[in-house]
Each structure stands twice: as C-alpha cells, then as structure tokens.
Design a protein around this motif. Structure first.
Motif, PDB file in Angstrom:
ATOM      1  N   GLY B  29     -26.927  28.378  -0.834  1.00 56.88           N
ATOM      2  CA  GLY B  29     -27.978  27.527  -1.407  1.00 56.88           C
ATOM      3  C   GLY B  29     -27.959  25.622  -1.830  1.00 56.88           C
ATOM      4  O   GLY B  29     -28.435  25.485  -2.481  1.00 56.88           O
ATOM      5  N   ILE B  31     -26.760  22.290  -0.071  1.00 57.87           N
ATOM      6  CA  ILE B  31     -27.236  20.790   0.608  1.00 57.87           C
ATOM      7  C   ILE B  31     -25.869  19.735   0.207  1.00 57.87           C
ATOM      8  O   ILE B  31     -26.204  18.981  -0.480  1.00 57.87           O
ATOM      9  CB  ILE B  31     -28.627  20.510   1.085  1.00 57.87           C
ATOM     10  N   ILE B 165     -33.808  24.563   4.170  1.00 63.77           N
ATOM     11  CA  ILE B 165     -33.031  25.328   2.547  1.00 63.77           C
ATOM     12  C   ILE B 165     -33.436  26.480   2.029  1.00 63.77           C
ATOM     13  O   ILE B 165     -34.699  26.402   1.852  1.00 63.77           O
ATOM     14  CB  ILE B 165     -32.995  24.118   1.608  1.00 63.77           C
ATOM     15  N   SER B 166     -32.129  27.462   1.954  1.00 68.68           N
ATOM     16  CA  SER B 166     -32.526  28.731   1.097  1.00 68.68           C
ATOM     17  C   SER B 166     -31.031  29.367   0.455  1.00 68.68           C
ATOM     18  O   SER B 166     -30.189  28.384   0.359  1.00 68.68           O
ATOM     19  CB  SER B 166     -32.343  29.729   1.562  1.00 68.68           C
ATOM     20  N   VAL B 184     -32.198  13.903  -0.891  1.00 70.44           N
ATOM     21  CA  VAL B 184     -32.242  15.814  -1.230  1.00 70.44           C
ATOM     22  C   VAL B 184     -30.537  16.475  -0.718  1.00 70.44           C
ATOM     23  O   VAL B 184     -30.920  17.752  -1.323  1.00 70.44           O
ATOM     24  CB  VAL B 184     -31.450  15.800   0.657  1.00 70.44           C
ATOM     25  N   PHE B 185     -29.491  16.487  -1.177  1.00 74.03           N
ATOM     26  CA  PHE B 185     -28.590  16.889  -1.361  1.00 74.03           C
ATOM     27  C   PHE B 185     -28.047  17.211  -2.325  1.00 74.03           C
ATOM     28  O   PHE B 185     -29.007  16.205  -4.264  1.00 74.03           O
ATOM     29  CB  PHE B 185     -27.329  15.950  -1.785  1.00 74.03           C
ATOM     30  N   SER B 186     -27.894  18.364  -2.894  1.00 69.00           N
ATOM     31  CA  SER B 186     -27.732  19.068  -4.035  1.00 69.00           C
ATOM     32  C   SER B 186     -26.462  18.356  -4.740  1.00 69.00           C
ATOM     33  O   SER B 186     -25.842  18.049  -5.934  1.00 69.00           O
ATOM     34  CB  SER B 186     -27.731  20.512  -3.961  1.00 69.00           C
TER      35      SER B 186
END
Lengths: 119, 222
Positions: B29, B31, B165-166, B184-186
């Motif tokens: 999950g 990124i 993304i999932s 956008v990055f986690s």
C-alpha cells in the motif's frame, strides 16, 4: 493547489476544505468528491485524503452514507459554531504574526479599521 | 501488515562495493520515494529486485514474476514499433492490460506505428511507463519516471500513479523530481554509505517542521 512543504499536507487540505464549507462553496448536504478523485485533483497520496475525511468526520463537519460517499453536514448550528472557531483561529494566527511589531490593542484595531474594505 | 523485505548482504561490481548490509522493509500500500546521490546504487537496487543482477542476500514477500520494472536503460528492441512492443508485453505478461495501454498511448498522440528507435528520450520514457504500469503486478519499480518529460506527460504519470495505487501493491520510485512527487509519496528511503536509512513516513517528516528536501539533505550530508 500550492502546499507549504514543511507542514503536513493533510492539515493544509483540511483547512482548505473547511474554508470551502464555511464560505458555502461546499453547501450543507452537498456530496464531496470521492477519495481518489479528490487525490488526483490535489495531486496527493489518496491516504492523505482518507485522513482528511476521517478528521472532518470526527469533527462532525462531514458524514458518510455507507455506499454513497461523504457529505457536508446539514447541521447549521454546528456549522455556525465551527466557522466562528475557525475565524478566531485565523485571527490568533494573524495577531501572533504581528506580535513582534506591535502588541498595542488600540493600534491594531486602528490598523484594521484603516484597511477594512480594502481587501 | 504484509511487507516486502529487502536484505542485501553485499552487492559489488568487481571490487567496487555498491550495497552492503542493505535492509529495507516496505508495507504493501506504500509508495516509496527512493532517494540518494547520483551513483549511490538506486538503479543497482532495482536491478537486484528485478533479478537482473546477482547479489548476496535475500528478499521476502515477493515471488518470481510479481514485479513490473520501468528501467532507465533503453531496453526495448529498437526495431520494434510501439505497437509491436505492446504486443510483446501482452505475450509475455499474462495480466498486461493491453486495452488500457493502447488507449493511453493514443492519448499521448504518438503514432503507434513509429519505431522505438525513432522515439525521443521523453517519448521513450512515457511509452515504457505506460507499458510498466499496465502490468498487474505486486511490486512496481520506476527508475526516474519523470525525467525528460514535459508538463503534460508529467501530469499524466502523476495522476496515473495516484489513481492506481492500492493496498495490494508497492510502488518504489527513484526520482530527483521531488517537487512533483513529494506529495504523492507515502514514505521516503534514502540510500547512503551503501546502506539505507530507515523508511520514514512523509507526513512524519513534515510534522517535525521539515520539508522532504530538508530531510534528504540532512540524511545525505551527515
């Protein structure tokens, strides 16, 4: 939307969304964009939007309808109270930003009077 | 939570050690923005994950063929047309979404009869991005997905990443284009001194009043 990079993105989106709700751009009872749709629009990670919606739901500003998505609350009294809290927060931020230059209440009130209507 | 774990004891080219005691654990999950100075081994790491390079160590949470790799090198056969490349992917990857890939290629206004050789650097990048992202995999490796792209293509890549993304996937993105991707990055992982700094959440960094580039500079310099 331009984000400040040394502040969490979710707090900035929460503020943005609250402003939209309090100004009525997102009307009471109106449906909010789906998580992914909103994430693409803001160009942020979808989990950021999940957090934003969860926080606003906690504050009861929005509610979910199981399969239908998220909606702005139609509790007008709550909106009024929350809006006033929000504005007071903004005023506090403003006051602390000029604190170093003046703390004289009358001066500040005069400055506000002079500029009222110029914005 | 299910994770993908990389544990590379050693990776060297002849006498040149690139990665040593390198560990990185990523939750599904996520990124992950993979950062590091030029030449610190980002592409080497991708090659190791993809099985293109031999190394001493292990990877857990990934079986053979469960990844999709957008490589920095021009690795498509240059005599092929774009259409041939799409068919090539459809032949080799059983979960390749050919219909979507063709639709997205049409939107880029490239002529799919054009040969791979004739593509500019940016055009080549967008073609390989579309091929890589439309494979249904668990781990996606993107090596500099935004380099050479104009604003329109960049937007397309960013929006496609956000909308696909999932919870069952991990995206690892090596990029120097932080302003375009940092929201956008986690998570962020920084390679330094042949090792990897512990994975850190991007909002955690911002909660400390730092920007991602402040954090990166701090990690690389000290």
């Amino acid at each position: 939307m331009q984000f400040k990079q040394n502040e969490t993105i979710y707090t900035q989106i929460e503020k943005y969304l609250k402003k939209r709700i309090f100004t009525g751009e997102c009307a009471p009872g109106e449906r909010l964009p789906a998580i992914r749709e909103f994430a693409v629009l803001m160009k942020v990670n979808p989990n950021t939007i999940v957090k934003v919606y969860a926080d606003l739901e906690q504050e009861e500003l929005i509610f979910s309808e199981r399969t239908n998505g998220k909606f702005v609350t139609d509790n007008i009294e709550l909106l009024r109270v929350e809006k006033s809290k929000f504005i007071q927060n903004e005023v506090r931020d403003f006051l602390s930003s000029i604190k170093d230059m003046t703390e004289n209440e009358q001066d500040i009130i005069n400055y506000i009077r002079e500029n009222y209507g110029n914005v | 939570m299910e994770t993908f774990n990389i544990d590379i004891k050693e990776k060297k080219y002849f006498n040149n050690k690139v990665l040593q005691d390198f560990t990185l654990n990523m939750p599904y999950g996520s990124i992950v923005g993979l950062l590091g100075l030029n030449g610190t081994g980002k592409t080497t790491l991708f090659d190791c994950i993809a099985g293109l390079e031999a190394y001493r160590g292990n990877m857990f949470g990934l079986s053979c063929g469960e990844f999709s790799y957008m490589c920095i090198r021009r690795n498509l056969f240059s005599d092929m047309s774009i259409k041939d490349a799409v068919n090539f992917y459809a032949d080799f990857y059983k979960d390749f979404d050919k219909k979507t890939a063709l639709k997205e290629l049409a939107a880029t206004r490239l002529n799919i009869k054009q040969s791979i050789r004739s593509l500019s650097a940016g055009q080549y990048r967008i073609v390989t991005f579309i091929l890589a992202i439309n494979c249904d995999s668990k781990i996606y490796l993107f090596d500099e997905p935004l380099s050479n792209l104009d604003i329109i293509y960049k937007n397309f890549v960013i929006e496609k990443l956000i909308s696909t993304i999932s919870e069952e996937k991990i995206y690892i993105v090596a990029s120097h284009e932080l302003p375009d991707l940092e929201n956008v990055f986690s998570h962020i992982a920084v390679i330094k001194e042949k090792e990897c700094a512990p994975l850190i959440g991007v909002e955690e960094i911002r909660e400390q009043g730092k920007s991602i580039s402040d954090y990166y500079k701090g990690e690389v310099i000290c």
